[in-house]
Design an enzyme around this catalytic site. Structure first.
Site, PDB file in Angstrom:
ATOM      1  CB  ILE A  14      -0.959  -0.013   1.219  1.00 36.02           C
ATOM      2  CG1 ILE A  14      -1.766  -1.306   1.253  1.00 36.02           C
ATOM      3  CG2 ILE A  14      -1.899   1.188   1.158  1.00 36.02           C
ATOM      4  CD1 ILE A  14      -2.549  -1.538   2.541  1.00 36.02           C
ATOM      5  CG  ASP A  33      10.013  -0.558   4.165  1.00 37.68           C
ATOM      6  OD1 ASP A  33       8.824  -0.459   3.809  1.00 37.68           O
ATOM      7  OD2 ASP A  33      10.507  -1.635   4.567  1.00 37.68           O
ATOM      8  CG  ASN A  34      12.361  -3.140   8.644  1.00 34.19           C
ATOM      9  OD1 ASN A  34      11.548  -3.404   7.748  1.00 34.19           O
ATOM     10  ND2 ASN A  34      12.234  -3.590   9.884  1.00 34.19           N
ATOM     11  CB  SER A 126      -6.763  -3.342  10.090  1.00 31.80           C
ATOM     12  OG  SER A 126      -7.483  -4.471   9.658  1.00 31.80           O
ATOM     13  CE1 TYR A 149      -1.651  -6.119  11.050  1.00 31.95           C
ATOM     14  CE2 TYR A 149      -3.892  -6.943  10.853  1.00 31.95           C
ATOM     15  CZ  TYR A 149      -2.908  -6.060  10.479  1.00 31.95           C
ATOM     16  OH  TYR A 149      -3.175  -5.100   9.543  1.00 31.95           O
ATOM     17  CE  LYS A 153      -1.961  -2.441  11.459  1.00 34.07           C
ATOM     18  NZ  LYS A 153      -0.914  -1.504  11.061  1.00 34.07           N
ATOM     19  CG  ASN A 179     -10.777  -7.532   2.825  1.00 30.97           C
ATOM     20  OD1 ASN A 179     -11.390  -6.982   3.731  1.00 30.97           O
ATOM     21  ND2 ASN A 179     -10.423  -8.792   2.897  1.00 30.97           N
ATOM     22  CG  LEU A 200      -9.998 -14.528  -2.411  1.00 31.22           C
ATOM     23  CD1 LEU A 200     -10.131 -16.046  -2.474  1.00 31.22           C
ATOM     24  CD2 LEU A 200     -11.375 -13.880  -2.334  1.00 31.22           C
ATOM     25  NE  ARG A 231     -13.503 -11.253   5.103  1.00 30.60           N
ATOM     26  CZ  ARG A 231     -14.350 -12.202   5.540  1.00 30.60           C
ATOM     27  NH1 ARG A 231     -15.632 -12.160   5.222  1.00 30.60           N
ATOM     28  NH2 ARG A 231     -13.899 -13.196   6.295  1.00 30.60           N
ATOM     29  NE  ARG A 292      -8.825 -17.448   6.518  1.00 33.33           N
ATOM     30  CZ  ARG A 292      -8.351 -16.495   5.720  1.00 33.33           C
ATOM     31  NH1 ARG A 292      -7.276 -16.710   4.976  1.00 33.33           N
ATOM     32  NH2 ARG A 292      -8.955 -15.331   5.637  1.00 33.33           N
ATOM     33  CG  ASP A 295     -12.042 -16.479   7.542  1.00 28.33           C
ATOM     34  OD1 ASP A 295     -11.184 -15.685   7.961  1.00 28.33           O
ATOM     35  OD2 ASP A 295     -11.911 -17.154   6.494  1.00 28.33           O
TER      36      ASP A 295
HETATM   37  P1  NAD Z   1       3.516  -4.589   3.502  1.00 32.68           P
HETATM   38  O1  NAD Z   1       4.096  -5.659   4.352  1.00 32.68           O
HETATM   39  O2  NAD Z   1       3.569  -4.760   2.031  1.00 32.68           O
HETATM   40  O3  NAD Z   1       4.193  -3.177   3.875  1.00 32.68           O
HETATM   41  C1  NAD Z   1       4.641  -2.884   5.167  1.00 32.68           C
HETATM   42  C2  NAD Z   1       6.057  -2.362   5.039  1.00 32.68           C
HETATM   43  O4  NAD Z   1       6.541  -2.026   6.359  1.00 32.68           O
HETATM   44  C3  NAD Z   1       7.038  -3.375   4.453  1.00 32.68           C
HETATM   45  O5  NAD Z   1       7.719  -2.782   3.374  1.00 32.68           O
HETATM   46  C4  NAD Z   1       7.996  -3.702   5.609  1.00 32.68           C
HETATM   47  O6  NAD Z   1       9.313  -3.948   5.138  1.00 32.68           O
HETATM   48  C5  NAD Z   1       7.906  -2.450   6.435  1.00 32.68           C
HETATM   49  N1  NAD Z   1       8.190  -2.592   7.875  1.00 32.68           N
HETATM   50  C6  NAD Z   1       7.658  -3.474   8.760  1.00 32.68           C
HETATM   51  N2  NAD Z   1       8.143  -3.244   9.984  1.00 32.68           N
HETATM   52  C7  NAD Z   1       8.993  -2.197   9.885  1.00 32.68           C
HETATM   53  C8  NAD Z   1       9.811  -1.484  10.808  1.00 32.68           C
HETATM   54  N3  NAD Z   1       9.859  -1.805  12.112  1.00 32.68           N
HETATM   55  N4  NAD Z   1      10.570  -0.451  10.353  1.00 32.68           N
HETATM   56  C9  NAD Z   1      10.544  -0.103   9.035  1.00 32.68           C
HETATM   57  N5  NAD Z   1       9.799  -0.745   8.115  1.00 32.68           N
HETATM   58  C10 NAD Z   1       9.028  -1.774   8.546  1.00 32.68           C
HETATM   59  O7  NAD Z   1       1.992  -4.368   3.983  1.00 32.68           O
HETATM   60  P2  NAD Z   1       0.839  -3.519   3.309  1.00 32.68           P
HETATM   61  O8  NAD Z   1      -0.190  -4.471   2.826  1.00 32.68           O
HETATM   62  O9  NAD Z   1       1.385  -2.512   2.409  1.00 32.68           O
HETATM   63  O10 NAD Z   1       0.241  -2.842   4.604  1.00 32.68           O
HETATM   64  C11 NAD Z   1       0.665  -1.552   5.034  1.00 32.68           C
HETATM   65  C12 NAD Z   1       0.005  -1.249   6.365  1.00 32.68           C
HETATM   66  O11 NAD Z   1      -1.413  -1.344   6.232  1.00 32.68           O
HETATM   67  C13 NAD Z   1       0.392  -2.225   7.474  1.00 32.68           C
HETATM   68  O12 NAD Z   1       0.517  -1.508   8.687  1.00 32.68           O
HETATM   69  C14 NAD Z   1      -0.791  -3.158   7.535  1.00 32.68           C
HETATM   70  O13 NAD Z   1      -0.951  -3.730   8.811  1.00 32.68           O
HETATM   71  C15 NAD Z   1      -1.938  -2.224   7.209  1.00 32.68           C
HETATM   72  N6  NAD Z   1      -3.097  -2.921   6.654  1.00 32.68           N
HETATM   73  C16 NAD Z   1      -2.936  -3.731   5.550  1.00 32.68           C
HETATM   74  C17 NAD Z   1      -4.048  -4.417   5.058  1.00 32.68           C
HETATM   75  C18 NAD Z   1      -3.905  -5.343   3.880  1.00 32.68           C
HETATM   76  O14 NAD Z   1      -4.790  -6.158   3.644  1.00 32.68           O
HETATM   77  N7  NAD Z   1      -2.831  -5.246   3.083  1.00 32.68           N
HETATM   78  C19 NAD Z   1      -5.305  -4.266   5.659  1.00 32.68           C
HETATM   79  C20 NAD Z   1      -5.425  -3.422   6.751  1.00 32.68           C
HETATM   80  C21 NAD Z   1      -4.322  -2.754   7.244  1.00 32.68           C
HETATM   81  N1  UFG Z   2     -10.352 -17.085   1.390  1.00 30.86           N
HETATM   82  C1  UFG Z   2     -10.452 -18.274   0.703  1.00 30.86           C
HETATM   83  N2  UFG Z   2      -9.302 -18.862   0.277  1.00 30.86           N
HETATM   84  C2  UFG Z   2      -8.066 -18.330   0.491  1.00 30.86           C
HETATM   85  C3  UFG Z   2      -7.976 -17.112   1.203  1.00 30.86           C
HETATM   86  C4  UFG Z   2      -9.138 -16.513   1.646  1.00 30.86           C
HETATM   87  O1  UFG Z   2     -11.558 -18.788   0.507  1.00 30.86           O
HETATM   88  O2  UFG Z   2      -7.050 -18.928   0.081  1.00 30.86           O
HETATM   89  C5  UFG Z   2     -11.591 -16.395   1.814  1.00 30.86           C
HETATM   90  C6  UFG Z   2     -11.680 -16.140   3.303  1.00 30.86           C
HETATM   91  O3  UFG Z   2     -12.226 -17.250   3.969  1.00 30.86           O
HETATM   92  C7  UFG Z   2     -12.548 -14.881   3.346  1.00 30.86           C
HETATM   93  C8  UFG Z   2     -12.182 -14.151   2.060  1.00 30.86           C
HETATM   94  O4  UFG Z   2     -11.609 -15.120   1.196  1.00 30.86           O
HETATM   95  O5  UFG Z   2     -13.915 -15.254   3.257  1.00 30.86           O
HETATM   96  C9  UFG Z   2     -11.175 -13.023   2.280  1.00 30.86           C
HETATM   97  O6  UFG Z   2     -10.040 -13.535   2.969  1.00 30.86           O
HETATM   98  P1  UFG Z   2      -8.668 -12.720   3.054  1.00 30.86           P
HETATM   99  O7  UFG Z   2      -7.701 -13.565   3.809  1.00 30.86           O
HETATM  100  O8  UFG Z   2      -8.261 -12.231   1.718  1.00 30.86           O
HETATM  101  O9  UFG Z   2      -9.071 -11.409   3.883  1.00 30.86           O
HETATM  102  P2  UFG Z   2      -9.641 -11.282   5.367  1.00 30.86           P
HETATM  103  O10 UFG Z   2     -10.891 -10.488   5.265  1.00 30.86           O
HETATM  104  O11 UFG Z   2      -9.722 -12.566   6.054  1.00 30.86           O
HETATM  105  O12 UFG Z   2      -8.452 -10.478   6.066  1.00 30.86           O
HETATM  106  C10 UFG Z   2      -8.188  -9.141   5.732  1.00 30.86           C
HETATM  107  C11 UFG Z   2      -6.723  -8.788   5.992  1.00 30.86           C
HETATM  108  C12 UFG Z   2      -6.409  -8.879   7.459  1.00 30.86           C
HETATM  109  C13 UFG Z   2      -7.383  -8.067   8.249  1.00 30.86           C
HETATM  110  C14 UFG Z   2      -8.787  -8.487   7.908  1.00 30.86           C
HETATM  111  C15 UFG Z   2      -9.830  -7.694   8.612  1.00 30.86           C
HETATM  112  O13 UFG Z   2      -5.890  -9.674   5.297  1.00 30.86           O
HETATM  113  O14 UFG Z   2      -5.127  -8.352   7.676  1.00 30.86           O
HETATM  114  O15 UFG Z   2      -9.011  -8.330   6.504  1.00 30.86           O
HETATM  115  O16 UFG Z   2      -9.805  -6.380   8.177  1.00 30.86           O
HETATM  116  F1  UFG Z   2      -7.149  -8.260   9.566  1.00 30.86           F
END
Ligand code: NAD
Ligand code: UFG
Length: 338
Positions: A14, A33-34, A126, A149, A153, A179, A200, A231, A292, A295
């Protein structure tokens, strides 16, 4: 005047898309970023797509001294804090690693921001902070989590909110993402999960790319129209735009505001699978598996507050998400390569 934004976690999924939106909207961007879950090559892609340069620091945001050097080198106007670990299952196995990384990063960031007089932050929260969600979910729905996790948040939101109250000039937006899926339309940036994807959408893209024989559908007996989980899938570029609008909101408002970033629409696993089949022209084989653990049947946002306060609404459709994800996957079958 041109603003400089520090983007922690800016080489992640993101964060990288948000850096492009920031550059295209006239901001200067500094990334910290690390690289624990991303690759250095992402910096080149951001610059290539936006046609502008960013400054990149390989630092751990939890390392106060290293972070202070970044703040000393740039006049930072605001921070977008993405850095964190994000795998729900892994957080259950390694809770201390998650609490240590995610909470220390948030706290060290706020300490250094205060020291340098930086008082605006947009935080990646999240929808997982909503307990037993009854959709459509508003920001005042009951909060609570089921895994470490999620608690990181939840706790980061509390820490940032308490920090905000200590200075009338402090301002925070707590962005609760639903999502995020899809990729940049250029096909040059997208999601690049390490190992077997938990989510997914990246799993479907890998089945389409031939890495796995079929999708496992976790439960087809939910109380939803087709029995599979529902979702609120949101295009990552729409999400990135939401951060630019959050920064504009922070320019004019104080306080600590939780805001949902979602479309308000719910799609089932089969909806996503069929949309990806249309986008890719490939059949996605699937096998129905048991539900799962952890869920819920259905969750999607009420995005009214984001529209009213940030002026943001999601514009892209599920087909846009699948087409862009498919383009990214076919142009980069191995993700970002070194
Ligand atoms: P991502 O893992 O692709 O990006 C997170 C980045 O943070 C990575 O590049 C990682 O190297 C870096 N990082 C982690 N710990 C660090 C630290 N201590 N110092 C410096 N860098 C660090 O994840 P993303 O999907 O881009 O998500 C970004 C943010 O959004 C996260 O905080 C995640 O929890 C939140 N979020 C993501 C989702 C999702 O579905 N992708 C949903 C809700 C919230
Ligand atoms: N699913 C499958 N097969 C897979 C993966 C997922 O059927 O291989 C289904 C799940 O059961 C769910 C839907 O697809 O019904 C979405 O699942 P995701 O794992 O893609 O997403 P979630 O909603 O479970 O989780 C996401 C983020 C989490 C966050 C959560 C709540 O990945 O980090 O939303 O906001 F915590």
């Amino acid at each position: 005047m041109k603003q400089t934004i520090l983007v922690t976690g800016g080489t992640g999924y993101i964060g990288s898309h948000t850096c492009v939106e920031l550059l295209e909207n006239g901001y200067d961007v500094v990334i910290a970023d690390n690289l624990s879950n991303s690759k250095r090559q992402v910096v080149d892609r951001i610059q290539e797509v936006a046609g502008k340069a960013v400054t990149f620091y390989e630092v751990d945001v939890a390392d106060e001294q290293a972070l202070a050097r970044v703040f000393a080198a740039h006049a930072i106007d605001a921070v977008i804090h993405f850095a964190g670990l994000k795998a729900v299952g892994e957080s259950v196995e390694k809770p201390l690693a998650y609490y240590q990384n995610n909470l220390n990063a948030t706290m060290s960031l706020l300490v250094v921001m205060s020291r340098f007089g930086v008082n605006k932050i947009a935080f990646s929260s999240s929808a997982t902070v909503y307990i037993d969600p009854a959709p459509p979910i508003r920001e005042d729905a009951p909060l609570g989590c089921t895994n470490p996790y999620g608690w990181t948040k939840f706790m980061s939101e509390i820490i940032i909110t308490d920090w905000q109250k200590t200075n009338g000039d402090n301002a925070a937006v707590l962005l609760r993402y639903f999502n995020p899926i899809g990729a940049h339309e250029s096909g040059k940036m997208g999601e690049d999960p390490q190992g077997i994807p938990n989510n997914l959408f990246p799993y479907i893209t890998r089945v389409a790319g031939g890495a796995y024989p079929h999708l496992n559908i976790f439960g087809a007996d939910y109380d939803t129209p087709d029995g599979t989980g529902v979702r609120d899938y949101i295009h990552v570029v729409d999400l990135a735009r939401g951060h630019v609008l959050a920064l504009k909101y922070l320019d004019a408002h104080n306080g600590a505001l939780p805001v949902n970033l979602g479309t308000g629409l719910g799609y089932s696993v089969f909806d996503v699978l069929r949309a990806y089949e249309r986008a890719s022209g490939k059949e996605i084989p699937f096998v129905i598996q048991p539900r799962r653990a952890g869920d819920v049947a259905s969750t999607y946002a009420d995005p009214t507050l984001a529209r009213e306060l940030l002026g943001w609404t999601a514009e892209k459709t599920l087909d846009d998400m699948c087409l862009s994800g498919c383009r990214w996957q076919s142009l980069n079958p191995n993700g970002y390569e070194d």
